[in-house]
Design an enzyme around this catalytic site. Structure first.
Site, PDB file in Angstrom:
ATOM      1  N   HIS A  17      43.660  31.939  40.342  1.00  0.00           N
ATOM      2  CA  HIS A  17      43.699  32.945  41.419  1.00  0.00           C
ATOM      3  C   HIS A  17      43.867  32.265  42.785  1.00  0.00           C
ATOM      4  CE1 HIS A  17      40.841  35.126  38.483  1.00  0.00           C
ATOM      5  NE2 HIS A  17      41.956  35.829  38.471  1.00  0.00           N
ATOM      6  N   LYS A  41      36.496  47.299  32.628  1.00  0.00           N
ATOM      7  CA  LYS A  41      35.751  46.066  32.362  1.00  0.00           C
ATOM      8  C   LYS A  41      34.293  46.287  32.738  1.00  0.00           C
ATOM      9  CE  LYS A  41      39.625  42.893  32.906  1.00  0.00           C
ATOM     10  NZ  LYS A  41      40.236  41.803  33.667  1.00  0.00           N
ATOM     11  N   ARG A  91      51.273  34.850  34.769  1.00  0.00           N
ATOM     12  CA  ARG A  91      50.936  33.596  34.093  1.00  0.00           C
ATOM     13  C   ARG A  91      51.927  33.267  32.983  1.00  0.00           C
ATOM     14  NH1 ARG A  91      45.249  35.314  32.279  1.00  0.00           N
ATOM     15  NH2 ARG A  91      46.498  37.206  32.192  1.00  0.00           N
ATOM     16  N   SER A 129      39.546  34.673  33.439  1.00  0.00           N
ATOM     17  CA  SER A 129      38.121  34.626  33.762  1.00  0.00           C
ATOM     18  C   SER A 129      37.285  34.673  32.480  1.00  0.00           C
ATOM     19  CB  SER A 129      37.747  35.795  34.677  1.00  0.00           C
ATOM     20  OG  SER A 129      38.494  35.698  35.872  1.00  0.00           O
TER      21      SER A 129
HETATM   22  N1  COA Z   1      45.201  32.520  37.154  1.00  0.00           N
HETATM   23  C1  COA Z   1      44.258  32.573  36.210  1.00  0.00           C
HETATM   24  N2  COA Z   1      43.836  33.709  35.640  1.00  0.00           N
HETATM   25  C2  COA Z   1      44.416  34.832  36.058  1.00  0.00           C
HETATM   26  C3  COA Z   1      45.424  34.852  37.028  1.00  0.00           C
HETATM   27  C4  COA Z   1      45.813  33.619  37.588  1.00  0.00           C
HETATM   28  N3  COA Z   1      46.741  33.543  38.525  1.00  0.00           N
HETATM   29  N4  COA Z   1      45.813  36.115  37.217  1.00  0.00           N
HETATM   30  C5  COA Z   1      45.071  36.855  36.398  1.00  0.00           C
HETATM   31  N5  COA Z   1      44.234  36.083  35.710  1.00  0.00           N
HETATM   32  C6  COA Z   1      43.274  36.502  34.691  1.00  0.00           C
HETATM   33  C7  COA Z   1      42.165  37.303  35.295  1.00  0.00           C
HETATM   34  O1  COA Z   1      41.042  36.488  35.582  1.00  0.00           O
HETATM   35  C8  COA Z   1      41.859  38.308  34.224  1.00  0.00           C
HETATM   36  O2  COA Z   1      40.917  37.759  33.333  1.00  0.00           O
HETATM   37  P1  COA Z   1      39.904  38.686  32.534  1.00  0.00           P
HETATM   38  O3  COA Z   1      40.736  39.747  31.866  1.00  0.00           O
HETATM   39  O4  COA Z   1      39.296  37.756  31.604  1.00  0.00           O
HETATM   40  O5  COA Z   1      38.970  39.264  33.566  1.00  0.00           O
HETATM   41  C9  COA Z   1      43.151  38.475  33.464  1.00  0.00           C
HETATM   42  O6  COA Z   1      43.931  37.366  33.805  1.00  0.00           O
HETATM   43  C10 COA Z   1      43.893  39.708  33.840  1.00  0.00           C
HETATM   44  O7  COA Z   1      44.076  39.668  35.236  1.00  0.00           O
HETATM   45  P2  COA Z   1      44.561  40.910  36.035  1.00  0.00           P
HETATM   46  O8  COA Z   1      45.721  41.519  35.351  1.00  0.00           O
HETATM   47  O9  COA Z   1      44.702  40.531  37.467  1.00  0.00           O
HETATM   48  O10 COA Z   1      43.385  41.911  35.798  1.00  0.00           O
HETATM   49  P3  COA Z   1      42.235  42.184  36.724  1.00  0.00           P
HETATM   50  O11 COA Z   1      41.236  42.951  35.924  1.00  0.00           O
HETATM   51  O12 COA Z   1      41.747  40.971  37.392  1.00  0.00           O
HETATM   52  O13 COA Z   1      42.919  43.150  37.814  1.00  0.00           O
HETATM   53  C11 COA Z   1      43.370  45.374  38.600  1.00  0.00           C
HETATM   54  C12 COA Z   1      43.537  44.364  37.455  1.00  0.00           C
HETATM   55  C13 COA Z   1      41.898  45.540  38.934  1.00  0.00           C
HETATM   56  C14 COA Z   1      44.111  44.875  39.824  1.00  0.00           C
HETATM   57  C15 COA Z   1      43.995  46.695  38.127  1.00  0.00           C
HETATM   58  O14 COA Z   1      43.405  47.047  36.892  1.00  0.00           O
HETATM   59  C16 COA Z   1      43.765  47.813  39.119  1.00  0.00           C
HETATM   60  O15 COA Z   1      44.454  47.908  40.114  1.00  0.00           O
HETATM   61  N6  COA Z   1      42.786  48.664  38.836  1.00  0.00           N
HETATM   62  C17 COA Z   1      42.429  49.788  39.704  1.00  0.00           C
HETATM   63  C18 COA Z   1      42.819  51.103  39.057  1.00  0.00           C
HETATM   64  C19 COA Z   1      44.278  51.318  39.249  1.00  0.00           C
HETATM   65  O16 COA Z   1      44.750  51.591  40.344  1.00  0.00           O
HETATM   66  N7  COA Z   1      45.000  51.170  38.139  1.00  0.00           N
HETATM   67  C20 COA Z   1      46.425  51.250  38.144  1.00  0.00           C
HETATM   68  C21 COA Z   1      46.821  52.654  37.946  1.00  0.00           C
HETATM   69  S1  COA Z   1      48.529  52.721  37.877  1.00  0.00           S
END
Ligand code: COA
Length: 165
Positions: A17, A41, A91, A129
């Site tokens: 990140h 989550k 990724r 994560s």
């Molecule tokens: N390096 C390392 N790990 C990474 C990474 C990077 N550059 N980018 C993402 N990851 C990891 C994250 O840590 C996460 O791990 P986890 O699943 O073990 O927690 C995983 O990859 C998925 O990451 P990401 O896709 O960014 O998921 P997130 O849960 O961190 O974020 C939200 C997703 C919160 C941004 C998204 O669900 C959201 O916007 N939610 C709000 C509701 C909404 O508006 N939804 C969309 C409706 S259309």
């Protein structure tokens, strides 16, 4: 002035990140890293305030990176703040379908929005994560994936969990 947000659960923040946020902060005048309360989550290791504190410490020397949090839809946060750019890290190919869906859905809800994708540094392309938490729970060293203050906070949390089991 160009403003973008970098949303995520960040439970906890990893070097993957940090790589994405640091590079995005060079492309925009201001970057807001937003801790999202992802309703899908439920069992987070750190609560929102703790995740924000870890992010504040991580980016304390970055002039144009600030930290915020939000519960609910991402587009509601963007509309409220009048921000039109979201940064996401890719990724691997496996991220692509989900990211494309999310970018398209967000755009349908907020047509002036654009999602900018950055490729995560390949050395972090396999971590998440959850993976880092799992490795830490089993006592392996996670220094290469998280900063020292994050590692310390994780060790304290894991200790607390072990005591309560
Ligand atoms: N390096 C390392 N790990 C990474 C990474 C990077 N550059 N980018 C993402 N990851 C990891 C994250 O840590 C996460 O791990 P986890 O699943 O073990 O927690 C995983 O990859 C998925 O990451 P990401 O896709 O960014 O998921 P997130 O849960 O961190 O974020 C939200 C997703 C919160 C941004 C998204 O669900 C959201 O916007 N939610 C709000 C509701 C909404 O508006 N939804 C969309 C409706 S259309």
């Amino acid at each position: 002035m160009s403003i973008a947000i970098y949303p995520g659960t960040f439970d906890p923040i990893t070097f993957g990140h940090i790589d994405v946020a640091s590079r995005a902060s060079k492309a925009f005048d201001e970057l807001i890293v937003v801790v999202m309360n992802n309703s899908l989550k439920m069992n987070s290791l750190f609560d929102t305030e703790e995740r924000m504190e870890l992010l504040e410490k991580t980016f304390k020397n970055s002039d144009n990176i600030s930290i915020d949090s939000h519960s609910g839809l991402l587009v509601d946060y963007l509309k409220k703040k009048d921000i039109h750019v979201v940064v996401r890290g890719l990724r691997a190919v496996s991220d692509f379908e989900y990211e494309m869906q999310m970018a398209a859905a967000n755009k349908a809800l907020y047509p002036t929005l654009d999602t900018f994708f950055l490729m995560t540094d390949t050395q972090y392309s396999f971590i998440s994560s959850t993976l880092v938490k799992e490795i830490a729970f089993h006592g392996e060293n996670i220094d290469r994936w998280v900063p020292e203050h994050v590692r310390k906070s994780m060790a304290e949390k894991i200790e607390q969990i072990r005591k309560n089991v």
